[in-house]
Motif scaffolding. Structure first.
Motif, short mmCIF file in Angstrom:
data_model
loop_
_atom_site.label_atom_id
_atom_site.label_comp_id
_atom_site.label_asym_id
_atom_site.label_seq_id
_atom_site.Cartn_x
_atom_site.Cartn_y
_atom_site.Cartn_z
N SER A 92 0.84 -1.20 0.00
CA SER A 92 0.00 0.00 0.00
C SER A 92 0.88 1.25 0.00
CB SER A 92 -0.91 -0.02 1.22
OG SER A 92 -0.12 -0.07 2.38
N ASN A 94 1.69 5.06 1.17
CA ASN A 94 1.45 5.96 2.29
C ASN A 94 1.02 7.32 1.77
OD1 ASN A 94 1.68 5.64 5.08
ND2 ASN A 94 3.74 4.78 4.75
N GLU A 96 -1.89 9.10 2.95
CA GLU A 96 -2.94 9.71 3.77
C GLU A 96 -2.35 10.88 4.56
OE1 GLU A 96 -5.97 8.75 3.39
OE2 GLU A 96 -5.33 7.12 2.07
N LYS A 98 -1.61 13.21 7.64
CA LYS A 98 -1.49 12.87 9.06
C LYS A 98 -1.65 14.15 9.85
CE LYS A 98 2.18 11.81 7.76
NZ LYS A 98 3.39 12.26 7.62
N ALA A 103 0.74 13.98 3.23
CA ALA A 103 1.68 12.88 3.03
C ALA A 103 2.76 13.38 2.06
CB ALA A 103 0.97 11.67 2.46
N ASP A 221 7.03 10.29 3.96
CA ASP A 221 6.25 9.06 4.16
C ASP A 221 6.59 7.98 3.16
OD1 ASP A 221 4.18 10.03 6.21
OD2 ASP A 221 4.24 11.59 4.69
N GLU A 222 6.98 8.42 1.98
CA GLU A 222 7.16 7.41 0.94
C GLU A 222 8.32 7.86 0.05
OE1 GLU A 222 6.03 3.89 -0.12
OE2 GLU A 222 4.17 4.82 0.54
N THR A 249 11.02 3.03 0.25
CA THR A 249 9.86 2.36 0.82
C THR A 249 9.07 1.56 -0.20
OG1 THR A 249 8.49 4.32 0.44
CG2 THR A 249 9.56 4.14 2.60
#
Ligand code: GDP
Length: 302
Positions: A92, A94, A96, A98, A103, A221-222, A249
């Motif tokens: 999946s 990342n 979303e 936060k 993100a 995040d990614e 990632t």
């Protein structure tokens, strides 16, 4: 989607799928056949270790089951391939928000692998999911790169933060993009980066600076590493270089539509311990698909 994937992987089919199935359908599965199976897997860029692992497992299971039926052998091959591709990896993205922060995604890879195209296609997917997206053109070395990203942005209806000065500091563009993303309360900021591997040290310094500077504002995040599936072992070497600098990632494997070597998916995941999350299946805006182990193996063996 599965049908599209199948259609796009015809070339991979010809080596892995049809070739293997033809071999395993022979009346007598002897040493020669196993040797050829091995060769086929190696030709498809599966890598030495995974190839041995697969052939050993398959041999053992064929022996235990005492089966010769092509259907049975095909089912075993399918199972073993799926195991190698590893359906348990978390693929999946990342993407979303936060709390108060969007993100943050950085997209890295060598020039020409399909980074900018991937950012454009992925932005389109996210927009279709109702997300607000902002792009950052941190490849400031080539004027055309920022232009190309902005064009993709316009096409999918998202803004691009860029510098109009060639050679501007990539980290400052990345910083501006993330800052704007926070201010505008977008869901995802995607940063496209430069990939001149000719100057490896320079590039890696640049990348780590981009990351460090962004991290003053928000967590990353990614980090997606984009690799061109048609480059085989070369892709693997690039992956190792990048993974020394940034914590990758996920992998995006592009140009799977143009190669007979789908096995590279397995080799790369094994080498990096990072999942392939997305695959590029063409140059068009819709030609990006989430990677799913079972669908991928079915497409190969179709
Ligand atoms: P970058 O230098 O890494 O940003 O690479 P680009 O995004 O500019 O892409 C380089 C070339 O590869 C372009 O001609 C793209 O259209 C093409 N390309 C990107 N992804 C794919 C893909 O999945 N399949 C095919 N066939 N071509 C692709």
């Amino acid at each position: 989607r599965l049908n599209r994937l199948r259609a796009r992987l015809v070339k991979s089919n010809s080596i892995l799928g049809k070739g293997l199935l033809a071999l395993l359908s022979s009346d007598k599965i002897d040493e020669n056949v196993w040797d050829e199976v091995e060769e086929t897997l190696l030709l498809a860029d599966l890598g030495t270790e995974p190839t041995m692992q697969l052939v050993d497992a398959l041999r053992a299971r064929v022996k235990v089951q005492g089966t010769r039926s092509p259907e049975d052998v095909k089912a075993l091959l399918r199972e073993e391939l799926i195991k190698l591709v590893d359906p348990t990896m978390d693929r999946s993205l990342n993407v979303e928000r936060k709390g108060a922060h969007p993100a943050i995604m950085i997209v890295v890879g060598v020039n020409g692998v399909g980074k900018t195209t991937t950012v454009g296609k992925l932005a389109r997917v996210l927009v279709a999911e109702d997300k607000d997206v902002l792009l950052g053109a941190a490849d400031t070395f080539r004027a055309a790169a920022a232009e190309q990203l902005a064009t993709w942005g316009q096409r999918v209806g998202v803004a691009t933060v860029r510098s109009h000065v060639v050679g501007a500091d990539p980290a400052s563009v990345a910083y501006e993009a993330v800052k704007s993303g926070i201010e505008q309360e977008v869901d995802v900021v995607m940063i496209d980066t430069a990939g001149r591997l000719q100057n490896k040290v320079g590039l890696m310094d640049e990348l780590s600076k981009v990351k460090r500077v962004i991290e003053k504002l928000a967590e990353v995040d990614e980090v997606l590493l984009v690799l061109d599936a048609t480059t085989g072992q070369n892709g693997l070497n690039q992956a190792k270089v990048f993974s020394e600098v940034v914590n990758i990632t996920g992998i995006v494997l592009t140009k799977l539509d143009g190669t007979a070597k789908g096995g590279i998916v397995v080799a790369i995941q094994k080498a990096l311990g990072v999942p392939v999350k997305l695959v590029g299946l063409g140059e068009g805006p819709d030609d990006l698909a989430p990677f799913e182990a079972e669908a991928f193996v079915d497409a190969l063996l179709n």
